[in-house]
Motif scaffolding. Structure first.
Motif, PDB file in Angstrom:
ATOM      1  N   LYS B   4     -36.719 -66.208  53.048  1.00 39.37           N
ATOM      2  CA  LYS B   4     -36.612 -64.824  53.270  1.00 39.37           C
ATOM      3  C   LYS B   4     -36.143 -64.098  51.641  1.00 39.37           C
ATOM      4  O   LYS B   4     -35.039 -64.837  51.009  1.00 39.37           O
ATOM      5  N   VAL B  23     -35.000 -56.810  53.035  1.00 43.91           N
ATOM      6  CA  VAL B  23     -35.585 -58.388  53.202  1.00 43.91           C
ATOM      7  C   VAL B  23     -36.864 -58.369  53.495  1.00 43.91           C
ATOM      8  O   VAL B  23     -37.299 -57.694  54.422  1.00 43.91           O
ATOM      9  N   ARG B  24     -37.776 -59.669  52.915  1.00 44.37           N
ATOM     10  CA  ARG B  24     -38.867 -59.819  53.321  1.00 44.37           C
ATOM     11  C   ARG B  24     -39.008 -61.122  53.818  1.00 44.37           C
ATOM     12  O   ARG B  24     -38.360 -62.028  52.977  1.00 44.37           O
ATOM     13  N   LYS B  25     -39.682 -61.440  54.857  1.00 46.39           N
ATOM     14  CA  LYS B  25     -40.069 -62.878  55.283  1.00 46.39           C
ATOM     15  C   LYS B  25     -41.343 -62.806  55.926  1.00 46.39           C
ATOM     16  O   LYS B  25     -41.794 -62.332  56.703  1.00 46.39           O
ATOM     17  N   ILE B  28     -42.957 -59.704  57.331  1.00 43.29           N
ATOM     18  CA  ILE B  28     -42.200 -58.804  57.745  1.00 43.29           C
ATOM     19  C   ILE B  28     -41.461 -58.259  56.872  1.00 43.29           C
ATOM     20  O   ILE B  28     -40.520 -59.022  56.224  1.00 43.29           O
ATOM     21  N   LEU B  29     -40.858 -56.954  56.685  1.00 44.17           N
ATOM     22  CA  LEU B  29     -40.279 -56.356  55.689  1.00 44.17           C
ATOM     23  C   LEU B  29     -39.314 -55.417  56.427  1.00 44.17           C
ATOM     24  O   LEU B  29     -39.583 -54.511  56.944  1.00 44.17           O
ATOM     25  N   GLN B  30     -37.999 -55.648  56.326  1.00 47.52           N
ATOM     26  CA  GLN B  30     -36.857 -54.617  56.848  1.00 47.52           C
ATOM     27  C   GLN B  30     -36.195 -54.019  55.727  1.00 47.52           C
ATOM     28  O   GLN B  30     -35.567 -54.500  55.088  1.00 47.52           O
ATOM     29  N   ASP B  77     -47.687 -49.586  54.990  1.00 47.47           N
ATOM     30  CA  ASP B  77     -47.273 -50.760  55.739  1.00 47.47           C
ATOM     31  C   ASP B  77     -46.112 -50.529  56.916  1.00 47.47           C
ATOM     32  O   ASP B  77     -45.842 -51.337  57.704  1.00 47.47           O
ATOM     33  N   LEU B 132     -38.873 -50.606  59.232  1.00 45.51           N
ATOM     34  CA  LEU B 132     -39.580 -51.750  59.570  1.00 45.51           C
ATOM     35  C   LEU B 132     -41.137 -51.886  59.065  1.00 45.51           C
ATOM     36  O   LEU B 132     -41.784 -51.093  59.755  1.00 45.51           O
ATOM     37  N   VAL B 134     -44.625 -54.042  58.227  1.00 45.38           N
ATOM     38  CA  VAL B 134     -45.506 -55.166  58.492  1.00 45.38           C
ATOM     39  C   VAL B 134     -46.598 -55.185  57.409  1.00 45.38           C
ATOM     40  O   VAL B 134     -47.584 -54.193  57.354  1.00 45.38           O
ATOM     41  N   LEU B 135     -46.623 -55.964  56.470  1.00 42.64           N
ATOM     42  CA  LEU B 135     -47.808 -56.286  55.407  1.00 42.64           C
ATOM     43  C   LEU B 135     -48.803 -56.837  55.743  1.00 42.64           C
ATOM     44  O   LEU B 135     -48.781 -57.808  56.834  1.00 42.64           O
ATOM     45  N   GLY B 136     -49.951 -56.848  55.018  1.00 41.33           N
ATOM     46  CA  GLY B 136     -51.028 -57.545  55.230  1.00 41.33           C
ATOM     47  C   GLY B 136     -52.253 -57.049  55.862  1.00 41.33           C
ATOM     48  O   GLY B 136     -51.947 -56.160  56.511  1.00 41.33           O
TER      49      GLY B 136
END
Lengths: 136, 136, 136
Positions: B4, B23-25, B28-30, B77, B132, B134-136
């Protein structure tokens, strides 16, 4: 790159700004805040299902479900439901309506988590609901 | 284990508590709730871009975007934007500012879902926004 | 199909409606809005830990953590914490309690993002908190 798809049920009113009623990307589906507007009619402004909490809550849930369906999901996929009410006195009645509604849905998975808070909403609206789903 | 990562734009003011601006994990990025604070200046308390809804909304959106960029993401994203206003009378103007802002972003994907509710905010602040992605 | 699991800590009070205290599906875990209710006692209605912000905030955080644990997660996995207060005058004190609490948790990952807004809550409740976690 995974595509983000806008979810726009045919009967939904046009959003009042540059946002989508729902979006899906990969297995994540987010439903925008829905209110109790009836299916859109050409030339008519968005109109709530009725003045009562019951009418608006049921229409709001139907509107959330329509977005889920548009994205290939259903209530079983929903992880989180956010309920915005305008009056703490509405909590018990909303729960009653909510439970009866979900009793009829024939869920095969546990119910979603939920947060209910009391906020201001535009005049005439008693409830707003959004939802986060994870598919697959 | 996926790490994270805290997303802390260099110009952002220090959070008033033990939380991250974003934060990004994995994918997922918030983004934490952003307000209309100007870039931090040493020795100066956090200062809003101005008293108006327009100034604060544009600065808030810029602050959200800075966190997205820090995490390698952009508006395309973003799945969900939560807008917190303090006054239902601000809805139309916020939508106008919001739409003009996103018109300029040259998005190639559908706009994010959104929920807008009316809450209390600290004195002097008219808008707060989180997101919120969502990458990729 | 990935299963959605309900997360129900043994000591938690029964939700007042058809929702789960938390759900996990794959690596996504959502904790429902928690309040400062003490562990349930048979035959007793849900009872807040006390009237003060401190008592309620600490119990609420413990209740969120219990749901995380039930789903095999911990604070390090949390991406977003939503804090709902009823009074802007509580912000500084909540932050103090929040920071002290997280100082004691021995986190090894950056703190979660956070949004704090001021809403109405049922009588006697000063704080509600929910959380989104990404595991793995």
């Amino acid at each position: 790159m995974t595509e983000k798809t806008a979810l726009t049920p045919k009967t939904h009113t046009t959003p009042p700004a540059r946002f989508s009623h729902g979006v899906r990307k990969g297995n994540i589906l987010q439903v925008a805040g829905q209110v109790g507007f009836l299916p859109a009619e050409p030339g008519k402004p968005p109109t709530p299902a009725g003045p009562t909490l019951r009418e608006q809550t049921l229409q709001t849930l139907a509107n959330v479900e329509a977005v889920l369906r548009e994205g290939g999901a259903g209530w079983d996929d929903v992880m989180m439901i956010r309920v915005y009410l305008t009056d703490t006195d509405h909590f018990a009645e909303m729960n009653e309506i909510y439970d009866a509604y979900f009793d009829e849905q024939g869920l095969t998975q546990p119910p979603a988590a939920r947060t209910t808070v009391y906020v201001g909403l535009p005049a005439g609206l008693l409830v707003e609901i959004d939802a986060l789903a994870v598919l697959g």
